[in-house]
Enzyme design. Structure first.
Site, short mmCIF file in Angstrom:
data_model
loop_
_atom_site.label_atom_id
_atom_site.label_comp_id
_atom_site.label_asym_id
_atom_site.label_seq_id
_atom_site.Cartn_x
_atom_site.Cartn_y
_atom_site.Cartn_z
N ASP A 90 -1.09 -10.45 0.35
CA ASP A 90 -1.59 -9.22 0.98
C ASP A 90 -1.27 -7.96 0.19
O ASP A 90 -1.04 -6.89 0.76
CB ASP A 90 -1.06 -9.09 2.42
CG ASP A 90 -1.40 -10.31 3.26
OD1 ASP A 90 -2.48 -10.87 3.06
OD2 ASP A 90 -0.57 -10.69 4.12
N LYS A 105 -5.26 -7.59 -3.19
CA LYS A 105 -5.99 -8.27 -4.28
C LYS A 105 -7.50 -8.11 -4.12
O LYS A 105 -8.21 -7.82 -5.07
CB LYS A 105 -5.63 -9.77 -4.30
CG LYS A 105 -4.16 -10.05 -4.55
CD LYS A 105 -3.86 -11.53 -4.46
CE LYS A 105 -3.96 -12.11 -3.07
NZ LYS A 105 -2.98 -11.62 -2.09
N GLY A 151 -6.82 -13.91 3.37
CA GLY A 151 -7.67 -12.90 4.02
C GLY A 151 -7.71 -11.72 3.08
O GLY A 151 -6.71 -11.04 2.90
N HIS A 152 -8.84 -11.53 2.43
CA HIS A 152 -8.97 -10.47 1.43
C HIS A 152 -9.91 -9.41 2.00
O HIS A 152 -11.08 -9.68 2.29
CB HIS A 152 -9.49 -11.03 0.10
CG HIS A 152 -8.53 -12.01 -0.53
ND1 HIS A 152 -8.79 -12.69 -1.68
CD2 HIS A 152 -7.28 -12.40 -0.16
CE1 HIS A 152 -7.75 -13.46 -1.99
NE2 HIS A 152 -6.83 -13.30 -1.07
P1 GDP Z 1 -5.10 -9.27 -0.06
O1 GDP Z 1 -4.89 -10.49 0.76
O2 GDP Z 1 -4.13 -9.17 -1.20
O3 GDP Z 1 -6.52 -9.07 -0.49
O4 GDP Z 1 -4.74 -8.05 0.90
P2 GDP Z 1 -5.20 -7.87 2.43
O5 GDP Z 1 -6.63 -7.52 2.47
O6 GDP Z 1 -4.75 -9.01 3.27
O7 GDP Z 1 -4.28 -6.66 2.86
C1 GDP Z 1 -4.37 -5.42 2.25
C2 GDP Z 1 -4.73 -4.37 3.31
O8 GDP Z 1 -4.51 -3.09 2.78
C3 GDP Z 1 -6.20 -4.41 3.71
O9 GDP Z 1 -6.30 -3.96 5.04
C4 GDP Z 1 -6.84 -3.40 2.76
O10 GDP Z 1 -8.02 -2.81 3.30
C5 GDP Z 1 -5.75 -2.37 2.66
N1 GDP Z 1 -5.64 -1.67 1.37
C6 GDP Z 1 -5.87 -2.14 0.13
N2 GDP Z 1 -5.53 -1.20 -0.79
C7 GDP Z 1 -5.10 -0.12 -0.10
C8 GDP Z 1 -4.57 1.17 -0.47
O11 GDP Z 1 -4.42 1.49 -1.63
N3 GDP Z 1 -4.20 1.99 0.56
C9 GDP Z 1 -4.32 1.65 1.87
N4 GDP Z 1 -3.93 2.53 2.77
N5 GDP Z 1 -4.81 0.46 2.26
C10 GDP Z 1 -5.17 -0.42 1.28
P1 IMO Z 2 -3.64 -13.65 0.96
O1 IMO Z 2 -4.52 -14.33 -0.06
C1 IMO Z 2 0.13 -13.63 3.13
C2 IMO Z 2 1.77 -17.51 4.29
C3 IMO Z 2 1.80 -17.83 5.78
C4 IMO Z 2 3.05 -18.68 5.83
C5 IMO Z 2 2.99 -19.48 4.53
C6 IMO Z 2 2.41 -20.88 4.69
O2 IMO Z 2 -4.40 -12.94 2.01
O3 IMO Z 2 -2.62 -12.79 0.29
P2 IMO Z 2 -0.07 -21.77 5.04
O4 IMO Z 2 -1.05 -21.54 6.17
O5 IMO Z 2 -0.57 -21.33 3.71
O6 IMO Z 2 0.47 -23.17 5.02
O7 IMO Z 2 1.18 -20.83 5.41
O8 IMO Z 2 2.16 -18.72 3.66
N1 IMO Z 2 0.44 -17.14 3.76
C7 IMO Z 2 0.09 -15.89 3.45
N2 IMO Z 2 0.77 -14.72 3.58
N3 IMO Z 2 -1.09 -13.64 2.56
C8 IMO Z 2 -1.76 -14.79 2.40
O9 IMO Z 2 -2.92 -14.86 1.71
C9 IMO Z 2 -1.19 -15.99 2.89
N4 IMO Z 2 -1.59 -17.29 2.91
C10 IMO Z 2 -0.57 -17.98 3.44
O10 IMO Z 2 1.92 -16.67 6.55
O11 IMO Z 2 4.19 -17.88 5.78
MG MG Z 3 -4.48 -11.03 2.72
#
Ligand code: GDP
Ligand code: IMO
Ligand code: MG
Length: 428
Positions: free
Chosen positions: A13, A16, A40-41
């Site tokens: 998270d 990416k 979850g991206h």
């Molecule tokens: P990922 O799994 O690495 O793609 O990240 P996620 O999407 O799960 O979580 C990142 C969260 O931060 C999402 O809600 C994005 O919309 C948000 N986000 C990404 N870059 C920024 C930033 O520079 N500032 C803020 N405030 N939110 C961001």
């Molecule tokens: P993105 O790509 C954050 C964590 C789960 C749990 C552990 C194992 O959005 O960054 P699993 O269901 O994979 O067997 O769970 O890994 N986890 C993540 N945490 N971002 C993710 O993906 C994750 N995918 C799995 O919360 O701790």
């Molecule tokens: Mg994510």
């Protein structure tokens, strides 16, 4: 530079998806190589939010081909729903635009049930998985009793193998106190999924090879983060795949010498979902503040993310493990308004100072962070259009990160929108 791997340097998270979307403007292929719909991206484009679980984050650019590699575990129900939802939004998702490896493994209904039942049984020592069946599916892949997506397109052999595999799964489900499954129901559904996905299934390794030969630009999109890696993460509080850059090769079939650069995504503070050690975690009002201001709730499960200060020891270890030579710093805007900021620059461990992460879980729980305190800034960074215009305190925060990590920052993200991005150096 034509092949780039993008990797999370923390516990997932890091943002990416947003960075991949920004970089895709100059990329021809975006390729997922591991994980599944535990990812979850999130992308925010013109105030509209999209969350992608399986489809690569390049899908919103019409010139780009998206690929799901053999290393990904695919829940066909989730993938089909994702394709259909994107189509409803007017996004083109055709077999020319989305290619899926016929070798990718299939998440089956019993994988999800086993994941949930095992977590329930573990109770207080649970991992905190996403419950999407990721671990059980990878177990079956390694155990050579999994189903590749291509197997869903051969009804007779699929049926025979399913009957045998399900017998063992039902035995396990019963032991775990969960209801057994009926093979006919799975069979009907999965043959339908196979029919739907058939036009998308191809030999991904060959397609990537040919694209590379033509000089096309490839971006390999990591899921999860370095410390969720099955080998190098905080085992057993990890996911069930190798999340490191090296797995971009095995998860797609590209050879290691074809990778030109690895970029690490660093969130300006640290978060983690699920259980496991987290040295800089803030279990106080400051942690609460970061969670609310940063919207730190899981994109997949909605669970509140644990929050803490930036841990540079952790990120420096990620740089070593992934050969990271370029960084993108995200969510710097979330820190605006704080009087003081802390960055972890070392650990105290049994009276000594450590500058790398411990290799055992027991020691991970024992270490205490050594912090450097910095002054904060008040300005709303999402309104700032260039690095030069950033407040001097934010520049110092960035400089400390670059110096400590001995790695240049190419991009700074200052908000969730595609346009909230300061480019410091050009990648292409
Ligand atoms: P990922 O799994 O690495 O793609 O990240 P996620 O999407 O799960 O979580 C990142 C969260 O931060 C999402 O809600 C994005 O919309 C948000 N986000 C990404 N870059 C920024 C930033 O520079 N500032 C803020 N405030 N939110 C961001
Ligand atoms: P993105 O790509 C954050 C964590 C789960 C749990 C552990 C194992 O959005 O960054 P699993 O269901 O994979 O067997 O769970 O890994 N986890 C993540 N945490 N971002 C993710 O993906 C994750 N995918 C799995 O919360 O701790
Ligand atoms: Mg994510």
């Amino acid at each position: 530079m034509s092949s780039l791997v993008v990797i999370g340097t923390q516990w997932g998270d890091e943002g990416k998806g947003k960075i991949v979307d920004v970089l895709t403007e100059k990329v021809d292929y975006v390729i997922r190589f591991q994980g599944g719909n535990n990812a979850g991206h999130t992308l925010v484009i013109n105030q509209k939010k999209y969350i992608l679980h399986l489809i690569p984050s390049g899908i919103f650019h019409s010139h780009t081909v998206c690929i799901i590699g053999n290393g990904v575990v695919v829940d066909p129900e989730v993938l089909i729903e994702e394709i259909e939802n994107l189509k409803k939004e007017g996004i083109e998702v055709t077999p020319e635009k989305l290619i899926i490896s016929e070798k990718a493994h299939t998440i089956m209904p019993y994988h999800k049930k086993l994941d949930l039942a095992r977590e329930a049984k573990l109770n207080r020592s649970r991992i905190g998985t996403t419950g999407r069946g990721i671990g059980p599916c990878y177990e079956d892949k390694i155990g050579r009793r999994g189903f590749r997506l291509s197997e869903l397109t051969s009804p007779e052999t699929f049926k025979e193998k399913l009957k045998v595999v399900l017998e063992e799964k039902n035995y396990l489900l019963k032991y775990l106190g969960s209801e057994p499954l009926v093979w006919e129901e799975i069979y009907e559904k999965y043959i339908e999924y196979g029919n739907y996905l058939k036009p998308y299934l191809r030999d991904v390794s060959l397609i990537i090879w040919e694209a590379k030969k033509k000089g096309k630009r490839l971006l390999f999109e990591g899921a999860q983060g370095t410390f969720l890696d099955i080998d190098h993460g905080t085992y057993p509080y990890v996911t069930s795949s190798n999340t490191l850059a090296g797995n971009a090769c095995c998860g797609t079939g590209i050879g290691p010498c074809e990778i030109d650069l690895v970029m690490g995504i660093v969130k300006a503070y640290t978060t983690r979902v699920g259980e496991g050690p987290f040295p800089t975690e803030l279990k106080d009002e400051m942690g609460e503040y970061l969670r609310e201001k940063g919207g730190e709730y899981g994109s997949t499960t909605g669970r509140p993310r644990r929050c803490g200060w930036l841990d540079l020891v952790l990120v420096k270890t990620a740089i070593r493990l992934n050969s990271i030579k370029a960084l993108a710093l995200t969510k710097l805007d979330v820190l605006s308004g704080l009087e003081k900021l802390k960055i972890c620059i070392g650990y105290q461990w049994e009276g000594k100072e450590l500058y790398t992460i411990p290799s055992t879980l027991g020691d991970f729980y024992k270490i205490k962070p050594i912090y450097k305190e910095l002054s904060g800034w008040k300005e709303d960074l999402s309104q700032i259009s260039s690095f030069e215009k950033l407040p001097s305190e934010a520049k110092l925060y960035i400089e400390l990160i670059e110096e400590y990590l001995e790695t240049p920052i190419y991009l700074i993200s200052t908000g969730p929108e595609r346009k909230n991005c300061l480019i410091l150096r050009n990648l292409f």
